[in-house]
Design a protein around this motif. Structure first.
Motif, PDB file in Angstrom:
ATOM      1  N   TYR A  98     -13.742  53.516  49.046  1.00 12.51           N
ATOM      2  CA  TYR A  98     -12.710  54.390  48.491  1.00 12.51           C
ATOM      3  C   TYR A  98     -12.535  55.633  49.357  1.00 12.51           C
ATOM      4  CZ  TYR A  98     -13.771  51.428  44.490  1.00 12.51           C
ATOM      5  OH  TYR A  98     -14.009  50.347  43.682  1.00 12.51           O
ATOM      6  N   PRO A  99     -11.333  55.836  49.933  1.00 14.75           N
ATOM      7  CA  PRO A  99     -11.125  56.997  50.810  1.00 14.75           C
ATOM      8  C   PRO A  99     -11.440  58.333  50.132  1.00 14.75           C
ATOM      9  CG  PRO A  99      -9.332  55.436  51.063  1.00 14.75           C
ATOM     10  CD  PRO A  99     -10.158  54.954  49.905  1.00 14.75           C
ATOM     11  N   ARG A 107     -15.201  58.867  49.970  1.00 17.01           N
ATOM     12  CA  ARG A 107     -15.746  59.207  51.287  1.00 17.01           C
ATOM     13  C   ARG A 107     -15.370  60.641  51.669  1.00 17.01           C
ATOM     14  NH1 ARG A 107     -13.572  54.272  52.680  1.00 17.01           N
ATOM     15  NH2 ARG A 107     -12.105  55.255  54.133  1.00 17.01           N
ATOM     16  N   ALA A 108     -14.141  61.027  51.345  1.00 17.87           N
ATOM     17  CA  ALA A 108     -13.699  62.387  51.672  1.00 17.87           C
ATOM     18  C   ALA A 108     -14.527  63.428  50.921  1.00 17.87           C
ATOM     19  CB  ALA A 108     -12.218  62.550  51.331  1.00 17.87           C
ATOM     20  N   LEU A 109     -14.801  63.167  49.660  1.00 19.20           N
ATOM     21  CA  LEU A 109     -15.591  64.119  48.879  1.00 19.20           C
ATOM     22  C   LEU A 109     -17.036  64.153  49.360  1.00 19.20           C
ATOM     23  CD1 LEU A 109     -14.171  63.468  45.299  1.00 19.20           C
ATOM     24  CD2 LEU A 109     -13.619  65.311  46.891  1.00 19.20           C
ATOM     25  N   LEU A 136     -25.096  61.409  49.811  1.00 20.29           N
ATOM     26  CA  LEU A 136     -23.789  61.619  50.428  1.00 20.29           C
ATOM     27  C   LEU A 136     -23.598  60.770  51.671  1.00 20.29           C
ATOM     28  CD1 LEU A 136     -23.646  65.498  49.970  1.00 20.29           C
ATOM     29  CD2 LEU A 136     -22.305  63.797  48.708  1.00 20.29           C
ATOM     30  N   THR A 137     -24.646  60.621  52.465  1.00 19.68           N
ATOM     31  CA  THR A 137     -24.521  59.769  53.662  1.00 19.68           C
ATOM     32  C   THR A 137     -24.363  58.302  53.275  1.00 19.68           C
ATOM     33  OG1 THR A 137     -26.945  59.742  53.868  1.00 19.68           O
ATOM     34  CG2 THR A 137     -25.743  61.345  55.201  1.00 19.68           C
ATOM     35  N   GLN A 138     -25.019  57.901  52.184  1.00 16.42           N
ATOM     36  CA  GLN A 138     -24.837  56.537  51.683  1.00 16.42           C
ATOM     37  C   GLN A 138     -23.390  56.306  51.267  1.00 16.42           C
ATOM     38  OE1 GLN A 138     -27.307  53.866  51.253  1.00 16.42           O
ATOM     39  NE2 GLN A 138     -28.182  55.195  52.811  1.00 16.42           N
ATOM     40  N   ILE A 139     -22.826  57.264  50.557  1.00 17.22           N
ATOM     41  CA  ILE A 139     -21.431  57.143  50.120  1.00 17.22           C
ATOM     42  C   ILE A 139     -20.500  57.092  51.319  1.00 17.22           C
ATOM     43  CG2 ILE A 139     -19.553  58.307  48.890  1.00 17.22           C
ATOM     44  CD1 ILE A 139     -21.779  59.595  47.125  1.00 17.22           C
ATOM     45  N   TYR A 140     -20.696  58.023  52.248  1.00 22.74           N
ATOM     46  CA  TYR A 140     -19.771  58.120  53.379  1.00 22.74           C
ATOM     47  C   TYR A 140     -19.789  56.854  54.225  1.00 22.74           C
ATOM     48  CZ  TYR A 140     -17.313  59.787  57.447  1.00 22.74           C
ATOM     49  OH  TYR A 140     -16.401  59.918  58.462  1.00 22.74           O
ATOM     50  N   SER A 141     -20.949  56.247  54.363  1.00 23.08           N
ATOM     51  CA  SER A 141     -21.059  55.069  55.231  1.00 23.08           C
ATOM     52  C   SER A 141     -20.691  53.763  54.525  1.00 23.08           C
ATOM     53  CB  SER A 141     -22.475  54.962  55.791  1.00 23.08           C
ATOM     54  OG  SER A 141     -23.429  54.780  54.743  1.00 23.08           O
ATOM     55  N   ARG A 142     -20.699  53.750  53.180  1.00 18.70           N
ATOM     56  CA  ARG A 142     -20.540  52.489  52.472  1.00 18.70           C
ATOM     57  C   ARG A 142     -19.363  52.406  51.500  1.00 18.70           C
ATOM     58  NH1 ARG A 142     -26.779  50.837  50.782  1.00 18.70           N
ATOM     59  NH2 ARG A 142     -27.665  50.935  52.893  1.00 18.70           N
ATOM     60  N   SER A 143     -18.883  53.540  51.005  1.00 15.12           N
ATOM     61  CA  SER A 143     -17.856  53.473  49.965  1.00 15.12           C
ATOM     62  C   SER A 143     -16.543  52.930  50.512  1.00 15.12           C
ATOM     63  CB  SER A 143     -17.609  54.858  49.362  1.00 15.12           C
ATOM     64  OG  SER A 143     -16.529  54.794  48.441  1.00 15.12           O
ATOM     65  N   ARG A 168      -9.029  64.787  56.846  1.00 14.90           N
ATOM     66  CA  ARG A 168      -8.370  63.647  57.489  1.00 14.90           C
ATOM     67  C   ARG A 168      -8.513  62.375  56.656  1.00 14.90           C
ATOM     68  NH1 ARG A 168     -11.044  65.487  62.193  1.00 14.90           N
ATOM     69  NH2 ARG A 168     -12.407  63.656  62.178  1.00 14.90           N
ATOM     70  N   THR A 169      -9.633  62.237  55.965  1.00 19.26           N
ATOM     71  CA  THR A 169      -9.902  61.009  55.216  1.00 19.26           C
ATOM     72  C   THR A 169      -9.032  60.887  53.984  1.00 19.26           C
ATOM     73  OG1 THR A 169     -12.202  61.039  55.997  1.00 19.26           O
ATOM     74  CG2 THR A 169     -11.717  59.639  54.095  1.00 19.26           C
ATOM     75  N   HIS A 170      -8.818  62.008  53.285  1.00 17.50           N
ATOM     76  CA  HIS A 170      -7.995  61.954  52.069  1.00 17.50           C
ATOM     77  C   HIS A 170      -7.252  63.280  51.913  1.00 17.50           C
ATOM     78  CE1 HIS A 170      -6.944  61.268  47.790  1.00 17.50           C
ATOM     79  NE2 HIS A 170      -7.039  59.991  48.123  1.00 17.50           N
ATOM     80  N   PRO A 171      -6.167  63.467  52.674  1.00 21.27           N
ATOM     81  CA  PRO A 171      -5.467  64.766  52.680  1.00 21.27           C
ATOM     82  C   PRO A 171      -5.028  65.246  51.301  1.00 21.27           C
ATOM     83  CG  PRO A 171      -4.660  63.350  54.438  1.00 21.27           C
ATOM     84  CD  PRO A 171      -5.543  62.492  53.588  1.00 21.27           C
ATOM     85  N   ARG A 172      -4.662  64.321  50.405  1.00 22.54           N
ATOM     86  CA  ARG A 172      -4.156  64.722  49.087  1.00 22.54           C
ATOM     87  C   ARG A 172      -5.194  65.495  48.282  1.00 22.54           C
ATOM     88  NH1 ARG A 172      -3.234  59.979  45.993  1.00 22.54           N
ATOM     89  NH2 ARG A 172      -2.760  61.443  44.330  1.00 22.54           N
ATOM     90  N   SER A 173      -6.469  65.322  48.605  1.00 19.60           N
ATOM     91  CA  SER A 173      -7.506  66.020  47.854  1.00 19.60           C
ATOM     92  C   SER A 173      -7.682  67.458  48.309  1.00 19.60           C
ATOM     93  CB  SER A 173      -8.859  65.288  48.002  1.00 19.60           C
ATOM     94  OG  SER A 173      -8.822  64.049  47.341  1.00 19.60           O
TER      95      SER A 173
END
Length: 256
Positions: free
Chosen positions: A216-217, A220-222, A207-214, A249-254
């Motif tokens: 796609y908002p 990262r939000a997930l 999850l930290t890898q995704i949040y720091s590198r993805s 905040r990163t992806h409100p629609r989700s």
């Protein structure tokens, strides 16, 4: 002072003394006890599985106009399908997904849309068959990875119902294959498998890898959402709220 008054004063004193002891003890226990966990993290979260594409090729209105001219325009069909997905009108989206698959078998979004619609209509087994059917087509790279990723999601959905380890192993296999092909959300699936196995440190690494590198908002939000979930499971509710806020905040629609 009369004797009766002295007795009354002593009684009142001991009553207030007892109240003070109880209040102090209650406050002390509240300090020692863990904070109450937030219920289910973010309320109103959309289903993690089967997200519609972030953007439509064209607006719903323009797509409908285009279809009056060319009923098989692929961009228009995809746009209307995605519009209905975002509206939660899964049976309507299924109609357009089937038309895309029939008229444009080279368009991966048709198969993915059909899988999403079937799953959201409760037909998981049929959705799995469609995913395997799509894999028989010559999709390569990220497109093939997207099909494998959604197949992992379907397997994980079944696992959450029957808790069969073989199903969980299949989900992990699909996610790893999808990740090797560069599919978005594949590593997130690997993290979810690790969570199901209680391997929280492994899940946190993913999850930290995704949040720091993805890039796609939504992804990262997930990742932030599940980092919040992990913190909540460990009783660290301040950190869990921190990550849940970032997710919103990163992806409100989700998270509506």
């Amino acid at each position: 002072m009369r004797r009766d008054d002295k007795r009354l004063n002593r009684a009142v004193y001991w009553i207030w003394f007892g109240v003070a002891i109880i209040a102090f003890g209650t406050a002390f226990l509240l300090v020692l006890s863990p904070q109450k966990a937030p219920q289910h993290g973010i309320r109103g979260i959309r289903p993690i599985l089967f997200p519609a594409p972030e953007k439509m090729p064209m607006s719903y209105e323009n797509a409908k106009k285009r279809l009056t001219i060319d009923p098989n325009d692929v961009n228009a069909l995809v746009s209307v399908m995605v519009y209905y997905q975002n509206q939660g009108r899964w049976r309507d989206s299924m109609v357009y997904a089937r038309r895309i698959v029939a008229k444009h078998p080279q368009e991966v979004l048709g198969y993915l849309g059909l899988v999403y619609a079937l799953q959201n209509c409760g037909a998981t087994e049929e959705a799995i068959k469609v995913a395997y059917w799509a894999l028989q087509h010559p999709f390569k790279g990220v497109e093939r990875g997207q099909i494998l990723r959604v197949l992992g999601d379907l397997r994980l959905t079944l696992y959450e119902k029957n808790h069969d380890n073989h199903t969980l192993n299949l989900a992990e296999q699909h996610y790893r294959e999808a990740h090797a092909l560069g599919a978005p959300l594949a590593m997130l699936g690997m993290a979810r498998v690790a969570i199901e196995r209680g391997q929280y440190s492994v899940a946190r690494y993913y999850l930290t890898q995704i949040y720091s590198r993805s890039p796609y908002p939504r992804e990262r939000a997930l990742a932030a959402y599940y980092l919040g979930y992990l913190a909540e499971q460990m009783g660290d509710f301040r950190t869990s709220r921190y990550w849940y806020d970032i997710a919103k905040r990163t992806h409100p629609r989700s998270f509506i």
